[in-house]
Write an enzyme that holds these catalytic residues in place. Structure first.
Site, PDB file in Angstrom:
ATOM      1  N   ASP A   3       0.846  -1.177   0.000  1.00  0.00           N
ATOM      2  CA  ASP A   3       0.000   0.000   0.000  1.00  0.00           C
ATOM      3  C   ASP A   3       0.888   1.234   0.000  1.00  0.00           C
ATOM      4  O   ASP A   3       1.760   1.367   0.854  1.00  0.00           O
ATOM      5  CB  ASP A   3      -0.895  -0.015   1.245  1.00  0.00           C
ATOM      6  CG  ASP A   3      -1.766   1.220   1.336  1.00  0.00           C
ATOM      7  OD1 ASP A   3      -2.245   1.688   0.286  1.00  0.00           O
ATOM      8  OD2 ASP A   3      -1.968   1.726   2.449  1.00  0.00           O
ATOM      9  N   CYS A  57       1.343  24.284  20.112  1.00  0.00           N
ATOM     10  CA  CYS A  57       1.373  23.709  21.465  1.00  0.00           C
ATOM     11  C   CYS A  57       1.943  22.287  21.485  1.00  0.00           C
ATOM     12  O   CYS A  57       2.090  21.689  22.544  1.00  0.00           O
ATOM     13  CB  CYS A  57      -0.019  23.725  22.093  1.00  0.00           C
ATOM     14  SG  CYS A  57      -1.165  22.530  21.386  1.00  0.00           S
ATOM     15  N   ASP A  66       0.614   5.337   0.011  1.00  0.00           N
ATOM     16  CA  ASP A  66      -0.387   6.332   0.327  1.00  0.00           C
ATOM     17  C   ASP A  66       0.344   7.639   0.617  1.00  0.00           C
ATOM     18  O   ASP A  66       1.343   7.632   1.320  1.00  0.00           O
ATOM     19  CB  ASP A  66      -1.111   5.834   1.587  1.00  0.00           C
ATOM     20  CG  ASP A  66      -2.424   6.513   1.777  1.00  0.00           C
ATOM     21  OD1 ASP A  66      -2.411   7.740   1.908  1.00  0.00           O
ATOM     22  OD2 ASP A  66      -3.456   5.807   1.787  1.00  0.00           O
ATOM     23  N   ASP A  87       3.226   1.392   3.328  1.00  0.00           N
ATOM     24  CA  ASP A  87       2.697   1.213   4.681  1.00  0.00           C
ATOM     25  C   ASP A  87       2.909  -0.262   5.010  1.00  0.00           C
ATOM     26  O   ASP A  87       2.181  -1.132   4.538  1.00  0.00           O
ATOM     27  CB  ASP A  87       1.211   1.568   4.710  1.00  0.00           C
ATOM     28  CG  ASP A  87       0.613   1.371   6.103  1.00  0.00           C
ATOM     29  OD1 ASP A  87       1.270   0.740   6.955  1.00  0.00           O
ATOM     30  OD2 ASP A  87      -0.514   1.848   6.328  1.00  0.00           O
TER      31      ASP A  87
END
Lengths: 421, 352
Positions: free
Chosen positions: A101, A137, A103, A317
């Site tokens: 995969d 943050c 992506d 992945d």
């Protein structure tokens, strides 16, 4: 014109899917060994995933999708004796295709500033582009709104080409064993269907995933001990597999080595030493014994090899490849978030066709819409994001609505399939 | 390259129990479970038990009984005893020892015999190859699928990425091929020992199995995973990967799902309670007690499939990006913990 998301547009997308499946269910491809596969579907008006379905043949599968109009359609990469059993251990696993995969979700492409945005639920900061964590943050669970455009797809396509070259070159697989499929959204799936891989377990598949990523390269494989606790390169550019990749990368590295790039792998006085070595080698005509003079410490080799794997490895992945019981999108079905067709591409097409054009199933009639917060670029269309009223092709409207943009229209748009569908 | 004629002797059948020839020969001898109780079967039974007990004591028994038929039959008999014993770990222990035995025999064989045994016994695809790549020379090529399925570990030169892969073929030395055969033998034997036990086990055989099992239990008790509550400062014995995830979790960082699983399953395995484990995740930005409890109970084997999960092994931690260390002699985070509690220290280094 209302700027609220118009409910009838959601219905319109569903009707568009229905039109595609009634006219073109023959484009839905049955996987090999169809009776040993599990199928799964998600629908527009029912929550959850409907799993453990089986079909006798292509006709039955196509009849089903034409009648039920799935939003998403999947089949198992695995072959089972009892694919319709509801418990995984009762299905009896017989083997599985090897699946990769690719992506663009986690690759920072230059186009993301044009179409992606994020918002931090903790501090309220927001912005355009791709961030891993909130830049203000540091919060890690930022909310993202992502879109896909042709640039994203081209980045993913380059990774696929790298992967396919390894599969057909290093692994010696033939081009009819390697199938490339555009996922209909942000990337590609590569399926290997071969007796050589069918029964491989998870560990074996992880090794293959690590191989194509270049994970775990160790200096000892490519070097021999040199003077003063260094390791000397013995791999040659013409060597097979990662031996050749490492040697060729080292050659390129020396050709362009300067203080800055040397500092990426060396520390302190070693930076100067390496630059001097590179200058000395570059002063000579290029020859085979060039590389044999590349002597680095083990720590330097490790840093250099990690640069090599990042540049030469395919960004897959790995979880998908390791999983021997994965559900993957059915070629010929539509992706529920884009309305693009999950499209099988030959290796020639992969390199030569316009993927979005290939995957578009809806027409390009121009529709006037009223929208806020649309991306500046989506699929192959650039949009005036600031304008209140926009003209967009019909297939793009399907994508905008299916992916949750806030859009209003004066009257319900027509439903038209692309020519040739 | 199976054209070279290879003549098997009867002694080879005793050395390589997985060969089709061996299985055929055993079939023709036609030993039934009741025969083991007869005087003629006693020698076979004794030898089978000896092989299992050697495995329990971690010895590699390369003895070959003077009576070759006894030696040949002692293997299926040992497998039979282990099927009756129905103990996964014991089966593995036996498989490991017998795998080593096979590998020791194989390293003494001429190349043709080695190739014959691997192709006939395991259906590997092998080609002859005399060549050098880099600094190493090799004897054979094996198909990449056979290679990645049978390497003893996934690091160093056993890792595929560190091999010169040539159009689907991986070069290996004769020694490496024998080492791969060891792994394949191990898996073959483990599989056979896990087959369901036969019906109608004669009482004397059952008695022998019980004796073997009590010997095994005694041995195991000395080697179990030490419970955290019985260890002073158990955190000191955590492997670096688990320590890192734990620190992130306690600091309220958003830890990926795979890391949460690794941490929770590790803590549960060393005897922490479900509540103690949930507390670890309390600082998480998306913490919800009900969801956390559901997931931790699932990993603890209190829900769903009732499996008590164990953490990923080191190879998988590395692939998931959760490990950036090299721990000496360690293949699993729980093994690190057990060794660290036992010896007080395990050597490791960080890979940059």
């Amino acid at each position: 014109m209302s700027t609220r998301k118009s409910p009838n547009l959601a219905e319109w997308v569903k009707a568009a899917f229905k039109a595609y499946y009634s006219r073109a269910s023959s484009l839905v491809e049955e996987p090999s060994e169809i009776t040993q596969r599990e199928f799964a579907f998600a629908f527009f008006d029912r929550p959850g995933m409907h799993r453990h379905m089986v079909f006798r043949d292509a006709a039955e599968l196509r009849g089903f999708v034409a009648r039920s109009v799935p939003r998403h359609a999947y089949y198992s990469s695995a072959y089972y004796r009892y694919p319709d059993a509801e418990r995984m251990d009762e299905k009896v696993w017989l083997g599985a295709d090897l699946v990769f995969d690719i992506d663009v979700d986690h690759i920072d492409t230059p186009c993301k500033a044009l179409h992606d945005s994020w918002q931090c639920p903790k501090c309220g900061a927001s912005g355009k582009g791709f961030v891993e964590t909130c830049p203000k943050c540091g919060y890690e669970n930022v909310k993202r709104k992502t879109w896909v455009c042709e640039t994203c797809i081209n980045v993913a396509r380059d990774e696929v080409i790298k992967l396919v070259e390894m599969l057909t070159g290093d692994f010696g697989l033939s081009s009819d064993e390697v199938h490339v499929v555009f996922s209909g959204h942000r990337g590609f799936h590569v399926h290997v269907e071969s007796e050589v891989v069918k029964e491989l377990g998870q560990d074996a598949r992880r090794e293959i995933a690590d191989y194509v990523r270049g994970m775990g390269l160790e200096p000892e494989a490519f070097t021999v001990p040199g003077p003063r606790r260094t390791l000397r390169l013995v791999a040659k550019p013409e060597d097979p597999g990662w031996y050749g990749r490492v040697a060729r990368s080292v050659l390129d590295w020396i050709l362009s080595l300067d203080e800055k790039s040397a500092a990426l792998i060396a520390r302190g006085r070693r930076v100067r030493t390496l630059v001097r070595l590179a200058e000395r080698l570059r002063g000579r005509a290029q020859s085979a014994d060039w590389l044999e003079e590349v002597e680095l410490t083990r720590a330097e080799w490790l840093r250099l090899l990690s640069l090599v794997s990042r540049a030469e490895g395919a960004h897959i992945d790995e979880r998908v490849t390791i999983d021997v019981k994965r559900l993957i999108r059915l070629p010929g079905s539509l992706h529920g978030k884009t309305g693009l067709r999950v499209s099988r591409l030959s290796l020639y097409e992969l390199e030569n066709v316009d993927v979005i054009r290939e995957a578009r199933v809806f027409g390009d009639d121009e529709i006037m819409i009223n929208a806020v917060n649309v991306p500046q670029k989506a699929l192959d269309v650039e949009l005036q994001a600031k304008a209140a009223v926009l003209k967009v092709p019909l297939y793009l409207l399907v994508y905008l609505v299916a992916n949750g943009a806030e859009i209003g229209v004066l009257e319900s748009p027509p439903i038209r399939l692309a020519s040739g569908i | 390259m199976s054209e070279t004629p290879v003549l098997l002797e009867r002694l080879d059948l005793a050395k390589y129990p997985f060969l089709p020839e061996t299985r055929e020969y055993v079939r023709t001898l036609g030993l039934a479970i009741e025969d083991l109780c007869s005087p003629a079967g006693a020698a076979v039974l004794r030898r089978a038990r000896e092989r299992i007990e050697a495995a329990i004591e971690r010895r590699v028994d390369t003895k070959l009984d003077d009576d070759v038929d006894v030696e040949i039959l002692s293997f299926p008999t040992a497998v039979l005893l282990l099927r009756i014993a129905n103990d996964r770990l014991l089966a593995r222990r036996f498989a490991v020892a017998e795998g080593k035995r096979v590998s020791r025999f194989l390293t003494q064989e001429p190349p043709e015999k080695l190739v014959y045994v691997a192709t006939k016994g395991f259906e590997w695809r092998i080609r002859k190859f005399n060549g050098r790549v880099g600094s190493l020379s090799y004897d054979f090529l094996v198909s990449f699928g056979d290679f990645v399925s049978n390497v003893p570990e996934y690091r160093g030169l056993w890792k595929l990425v560190n091999r010169p892969l040539m159009r689907g073929w991986v070069p290996v030395s004769a020694y490496e091929l024998a080492r791969m055969a060891e792994e394949a033998t191990k898996r073959y034997i483990e599989g056979r020992c896990l087959e369901p036990p036969p019906e109608g086990v004669p009482p004397p055989i059952g008695g022998i199995v019980n004796e073997i099992k009590s010997k095994w239990t005694e041995r195991m008790e000395r080697l179990g995973i030490p419970k955290a509550s019985k260890v002073e400062r158990p955190e000191d014995a955590y492997p670096p990967c688990i320590k890192a995830i734990l620190e992130d979790a306690l600091a309220g960082k958003n830890v990926p799902h795979s890391a949460r699983f690794a941490l929770a399953s590790f803590l549960l395995q060393i005897g922490k309670s479900v509540d103690e484990v949930i507390d670890v995740f309390r600082a998480a930005p998306d913490f919800r007690e009900d969801i956390a409890r559901y997931q931790v109970e699932h990993i603890a084997g209190l829900r769903g499939s009732r499996t008590k999960y164990i953490p990923f092994k080191c190879d998988n931690m590395r692939s998931l990006g959760l490990c950036r260390w090299r721990c000496k002699g360690v293949k699993h985070p729980l093994q690190f913990y057990r060794l660290a509690v036992g010896r007080g220290k395990v050597e490791y280094e960080e890979i940059t």
